[in-house]
Write an enzyme that holds these catalytic residues in place. Structure first.
Site, PDB file in Angstrom:
ATOM      1  N   GLN A  37      75.984  55.419  39.940  1.00  0.00           N
ATOM      2  CA  GLN A  37      76.990  56.182  40.688  1.00  0.00           C
ATOM      3  C   GLN A  37      76.642  57.658  40.841  1.00  0.00           C
ATOM      4  O   GLN A  37      76.985  58.285  41.837  1.00  0.00           O
ATOM      5  CB  GLN A  37      78.360  56.041  40.027  1.00  0.00           C
ATOM      6  CG  GLN A  37      78.439  56.643  38.642  1.00  0.00           C
ATOM      7  CD  GLN A  37      79.797  56.421  37.973  1.00  0.00           C
ATOM      8  OE1 GLN A  37      80.685  55.816  38.533  1.00  0.00           O
ATOM      9  NE2 GLN A  37      79.938  56.916  36.761  1.00  0.00           N
ATOM     10  N   ARG A 110      67.615  62.842  24.414  1.00  0.00           N
ATOM     11  CA  ARG A 110      68.043  61.733  25.272  1.00  0.00           C
ATOM     12  C   ARG A 110      67.368  61.776  26.641  1.00  0.00           C
ATOM     13  O   ARG A 110      66.995  60.748  27.189  1.00  0.00           O
ATOM     14  CB  ARG A 110      69.557  61.771  25.492  1.00  0.00           C
ATOM     15  CG  ARG A 110      70.353  61.574  24.259  1.00  0.00           C
ATOM     16  CD  ARG A 110      71.815  61.751  24.570  1.00  0.00           C
ATOM     17  NE  ARG A 110      72.358  60.518  25.092  1.00  0.00           N
ATOM     18  CZ  ARG A 110      73.038  59.635  24.368  1.00  0.00           C
ATOM     19  NH1 ARG A 110      73.290  59.867  23.110  1.00  0.00           N
ATOM     20  NH2 ARG A 110      73.480  58.532  24.897  1.00  0.00           N
ATOM     21  N   TYR A 219      69.597  67.439  13.253  1.00  0.00           N
ATOM     22  CA  TYR A 219      68.206  66.971  13.139  1.00  0.00           C
ATOM     23  C   TYR A 219      67.336  67.654  14.183  1.00  0.00           C
ATOM     24  O   TYR A 219      67.828  68.083  15.227  1.00  0.00           O
ATOM     25  CB  TYR A 219      68.094  65.440  13.211  1.00  0.00           C
ATOM     26  CG  TYR A 219      68.705  64.748  14.405  1.00  0.00           C
ATOM     27  CD1 TYR A 219      68.053  64.674  15.637  1.00  0.00           C
ATOM     28  CD2 TYR A 219      69.933  64.112  14.291  1.00  0.00           C
ATOM     29  CE1 TYR A 219      68.607  64.000  16.711  1.00  0.00           C
ATOM     30  CE2 TYR A 219      70.504  63.437  15.367  1.00  0.00           C
ATOM     31  CZ  TYR A 219      69.838  63.391  16.572  1.00  0.00           C
ATOM     32  OH  TYR A 219      70.388  62.726  17.636  1.00  0.00           O
ATOM     33  N   ASP A 296      76.897  49.443  26.350  1.00  0.00           N
ATOM     34  CA  ASP A 296      78.280  49.869  26.090  1.00  0.00           C
ATOM     35  C   ASP A 296      79.299  49.098  26.924  1.00  0.00           C
ATOM     36  O   ASP A 296      80.468  49.019  26.552  1.00  0.00           O
ATOM     37  CB  ASP A 296      78.436  51.370  26.388  1.00  0.00           C
ATOM     38  CG  ASP A 296      78.025  52.245  25.217  1.00  0.00           C
ATOM     39  OD1 ASP A 296      77.493  51.697  24.220  1.00  0.00           O
ATOM     40  OD2 ASP A 296      78.220  53.471  25.285  1.00  0.00           O
TER      41      ASP A 296
HETATM   42  C1  LIG Z   1      78.086  61.716  20.062  1.00  0.00           C
HETATM   43  C2  LIG Z   1      77.270  60.465  20.322  1.00  0.00           C
HETATM   44  C3  LIG Z   1      76.085  60.262  19.627  1.00  0.00           C
HETATM   45  C4  LIG Z   1      75.351  59.106  19.834  1.00  0.00           C
HETATM   46  N1  LIG Z   1      74.187  58.919  19.121  1.00  0.00           N
HETATM   47  C5  LIG Z   1      73.488  57.774  19.271  1.00  0.00           C
HETATM   48  C6  LIG Z   1      72.274  57.576  18.546  1.00  0.00           C
HETATM   49  O1  LIG Z   1      71.837  58.440  17.771  1.00  0.00           O
HETATM   50  N2  LIG Z   1      71.600  56.399  18.708  1.00  0.00           N
HETATM   51  C7  LIG Z   1      72.062  55.414  19.571  1.00  0.00           C
HETATM   52  O2  LIG Z   1      71.414  54.366  19.686  1.00  0.00           O
HETATM   53  N3  LIG Z   1      73.201  55.598  20.273  1.00  0.00           N
HETATM   54  C8  LIG Z   1      73.928  56.737  20.151  1.00  0.00           C
HETATM   55  N4  LIG Z   1      75.067  56.929  20.881  1.00  0.00           N
HETATM   56  C9  LIG Z   1      75.537  55.825  21.770  1.00  0.00           C
HETATM   57  C10 LIG Z   1      74.793  55.829  23.083  1.00  0.00           C
HETATM   58  O3  LIG Z   1      74.893  57.073  23.707  1.00  0.00           O
HETATM   59  C11 LIG Z   1      75.356  54.762  24.005  1.00  0.00           C
HETATM   60  O4  LIG Z   1      75.591  53.563  23.305  1.00  0.00           O
HETATM   61  C12 LIG Z   1      74.387  54.474  25.145  1.00  0.00           C
HETATM   62  O5  LIG Z   1      74.179  55.627  25.917  1.00  0.00           O
HETATM   63  C13 LIG Z   1      74.911  53.333  26.023  1.00  0.00           C
HETATM   64  O6  LIG Z   1      74.036  53.154  27.106  1.00  0.00           O
HETATM   65  P1  LIG Z   1      74.496  52.309  28.363  1.00  0.00           P
HETATM   66  O7  LIG Z   1      73.351  52.357  29.303  1.00  0.00           O
HETATM   67  O8  LIG Z   1      75.039  51.010  27.929  1.00  0.00           O
HETATM   68  O9  LIG Z   1      75.741  53.123  28.956  1.00  0.00           O
HETATM   69  P2  LIG Z   1      75.795  54.584  29.584  1.00  0.00           P
HETATM   70  O10 LIG Z   1      74.817  55.492  28.948  1.00  0.00           O
HETATM   71  O11 LIG Z   1      77.236  54.990  29.550  1.00  0.00           O
HETATM   72  O12 LIG Z   1      75.328  54.378  31.078  1.00  0.00           O
HETATM   73  C14 LIG Z   1      76.179  53.768  32.040  1.00  0.00           C
HETATM   74  C15 LIG Z   1      75.739  54.232  33.408  1.00  0.00           C
HETATM   75  O13 LIG Z   1      76.489  53.510  34.383  1.00  0.00           O
HETATM   76  C16 LIG Z   1      76.891  54.405  35.397  1.00  0.00           C
HETATM   77  N5  LIG Z   1      78.092  53.820  36.010  1.00  0.00           N
HETATM   78  C17 LIG Z   1      79.333  53.693  35.482  1.00  0.00           C
HETATM   79  N6  LIG Z   1      80.164  53.091  36.337  1.00  0.00           N
HETATM   80  C18 LIG Z   1      79.438  52.817  37.454  1.00  0.00           C
HETATM   81  C19 LIG Z   1      79.746  52.185  38.693  1.00  0.00           C
HETATM   82  N7  LIG Z   1      80.963  51.715  38.948  1.00  0.00           N
HETATM   83  N8  LIG Z   1      78.757  52.077  39.630  1.00  0.00           N
HETATM   84  C20 LIG Z   1      77.500  52.549  39.373  1.00  0.00           C
HETATM   85  N9  LIG Z   1      77.162  53.161  38.211  1.00  0.00           N
HETATM   86  C21 LIG Z   1      78.114  53.284  37.263  1.00  0.00           C
HETATM   87  C22 LIG Z   1      77.146  55.707  34.662  1.00  0.00           C
HETATM   88  O14 LIG Z   1      77.109  56.823  35.536  1.00  0.00           O
HETATM   89  C23 LIG Z   1      76.007  55.709  33.651  1.00  0.00           C
HETATM   90  O15 LIG Z   1      74.839  56.311  34.161  1.00  0.00           O
HETATM   91  C24 LIG Z   1      75.811  58.099  20.728  1.00  0.00           C
HETATM   92  C25 LIG Z   1      77.003  58.310  21.446  1.00  0.00           C
HETATM   93  C26 LIG Z   1      77.727  59.478  21.246  1.00  0.00           C
HETATM   94  C27 LIG Z   1      79.003  59.677  22.027  1.00  0.00           C
END
Ligand SMILES: Cc1cc2nc3c(=O)[nH]c(=O)nc-3n(C[C@H](O)[C@H](O)[C@H](O)COP(=O)(O)OP(=O)(O)OC[C@H]3O[C@@H](n4cnc5c(N)ncnc54)[C@H](O)[C@@H]3O)c2cc1C
Length: 398
Positions: A37, A110, A219, A296
């Site tokens: 998006q 990241r 870190y 997620d």
């Molecule tokens: C403070 C913090 C610290 C963290 N530290 C760690 C760590 O040390 N190690 C670790 O493994 N994890 C860590 N995490 C967790 C990690 O950031 C997430 O679990 C991870 O980013 C999930 O990745 P994802 O691709 O599933 O989702 P996301 O990173 O949320 O990506 C989802 C993507 O989908 C897009 N999207 C959403 N809706 C739509 C739509 N309708 N149409 C098109 N695109 C869309 C979004 O824009 C986004 O780019 C941490 C999280 C937080 C909050």
């Protein structure tokens, strides 16, 4: 005029999970279209911890050398009590970790991790990346799935992977469980240059300062050039929010009374970015016919085990392996993928909540935490973490 793309697998979301899935699926010969998006596929400025478990997945994707070249390798994992500044436990994370689990414990920016995945996707002729493509409509039939975006794009595919994060649109279609659960904890994140860190705290360690209703993580990243700081505390002020500016006055109030080291770290940051920390109840409803969830979108968790992105990358490899096992039968492969993953991710989701309570303990519980962890040997820690780090590298049928 509306635009139409035909592909084999549609991936919604270009985060770490969506890009890892695109690579894993392209590696088994699938054509995929990733719809993101945002106007640009990018990650936020913050750190991420990588366990040995995700390294086994990097090995499958042929990325170990590249990830290593831009990661930092903490010598230890420490917990300190943020009320007294005293060490609670320090576990070697260098050679011993590698000997124990086959791969090191690493920390990375990241944007660097995401950049490696993106670059690899951009060089694949099997992966089409579309930005500015917010998926709003989903249709399915016996032979395929289609999505439409707010911008008027239509994408037709044989199957759909929802990797669209904690507020997933695809999850609402598959599970329909409404809003995420707001935990009552918020995280303030900042990245600073090493020279701006208090000199006495420039450790090559992942250090968690555990305090009452709060903790602080520090870190180094990029070979010690930068430090990642994350301050977490209980707050009833925010009910939702993501990558917004933090409120320094509230932060000061929540960390009042903490040891001078913690206060000196907080004092170094003028501007924090704020995350309202949320998760969802674990579910097994990850699959609806030819549609499945990943990362997620499937199992959002609090970050206290630092495993959300690690789990998303594991999901990606498992999904591709199951498609090979089932000769490309999406519905069967997705069920097997879900079955192979959901107990593990449920455990991480539940354990992450528990860890949050342990990090934020006060009174007798805090005393117990400190006394118990102080009695642990390195071996006890490694054995206790083996369920998480000692994962098999493959889900392929023999
Ligand atoms: C403070 C913090 C610290 C963290 N530290 C760690 C760590 O040390 N190690 C670790 O493994 N994890 C860590 N995490 C967790 C990690 O950031 C997430 O679990 C991870 O980013 C999930 O990745 P994802 O691709 O599933 O989702 P996301 O990173 O949320 O990506 C989802 C993507 O989908 C897009 N999207 C959403 N809706 C739509 C739509 N309708 N149409 C098109 N695109 C869309 C979004 O824009 C986004 O780019 C941490 C999280 C937080 C909050």
């Amino acid at each position: 005029m509306s635009d139409v793309i035909n592909t084999e697998i549609i991936i919604v979301g270009g985060g770490i999970g969506g890009l890892a899935a695109a690579l894993a699926l392209a590696n088994i010969g699938k054509h995929v279209c990733v719809l993101e998006q945002a106007a640009e596929i990018a990650e936020i400025g913050a750190g991420i911890q990588l366990g040995p478990n995700v390294y086994k997945m990097f090995e499958r994707l042929g990325l170990v050398d590249e990830i290593n070249s831009i990661s930092s390798f903490p010598e230890s994992l420490m917990m300190r009590d943020s009320m007294t500044g005293e060490s609670v436990i320090e576990i070697p994370a260098g050679k011993q970790f590698k000997q124990q689990f086959g791969f090191p414990y690493a920390v990375i920016h990241r944007a660097d991790l995401h950049g490696v995945l993106l670059k690899k996707c951009q060089t694949s002729d099997k992966i089409e990346l579309r930005t500015g493509a917010k998926v709003t409509g989903i249709e399915e039939s016996d032979t395929g799935t289609s999505v439409t975006t707010e911008q008027g794009l239509r994408v037709n595919g044989g199957a759909l992977v929802g990797a669209d994060g904690i507020w997933s649109t695809i999850r609402q279609y598959v599970v329909g469980d409404g809003d995420a659960r707001v935990s009552g904890h918020v995280a303030y994140r900042a990245v600073i240059r090493a020279e701006d860190m208090p000199e006495a705290l420039r450790w090559n360690s992942m250090c968690l300062w555990a305090g009452e209703k709060s903790h602080l993580v520090q870190y180094p990243m990029r070979g010690g050039e930068l430090f990642n700081l994350v301050a977490v505390f209980h707050s009833d002020k925010f009910t939702q929010g993501w990558n917004d500016f933090g409120d320094n006055e509230e932060l000061e109030r929540r960390f009042a009374g903490k040891c001078p080291e913690v206060l000196s770290l907080l004092g170094k940051i003028e501007s924090w970015r704020m995350w309202v920390l949320s998760d969802r109840e674990p579910t097994r409803d990850w699959v609806k016919g030819r549609i499945t969830l990943l990362g997620d979108a499937a199992h959002p968790m609090l970050q206290y085990l630092a495993q959300g992105a690690n789990m998303a990358i594991e999901d990606a490899i498992c999904l591709a392996d199951m498609l090979v096992n089932e000769n490309g039968d999406y519905a069967k492969a997705f069920i097997r993928y879900r079955d192979a993953r959901y107990l593990r991710t449920t455990r991480v989701q539940m354990q992450a909540r528990l860890y949050g309570e342990i990090y934020h303990a006060s009174g007798a519980v805090r005393d117990f935490r400190n006394a118990e962890l102080a009695s642990w040997s390195d071996e006890k820690f490694y054995t206790g973490m083996s369920w998480l780090y000692d994962i098999q590298p493959s889900w392929r049928d023999q």
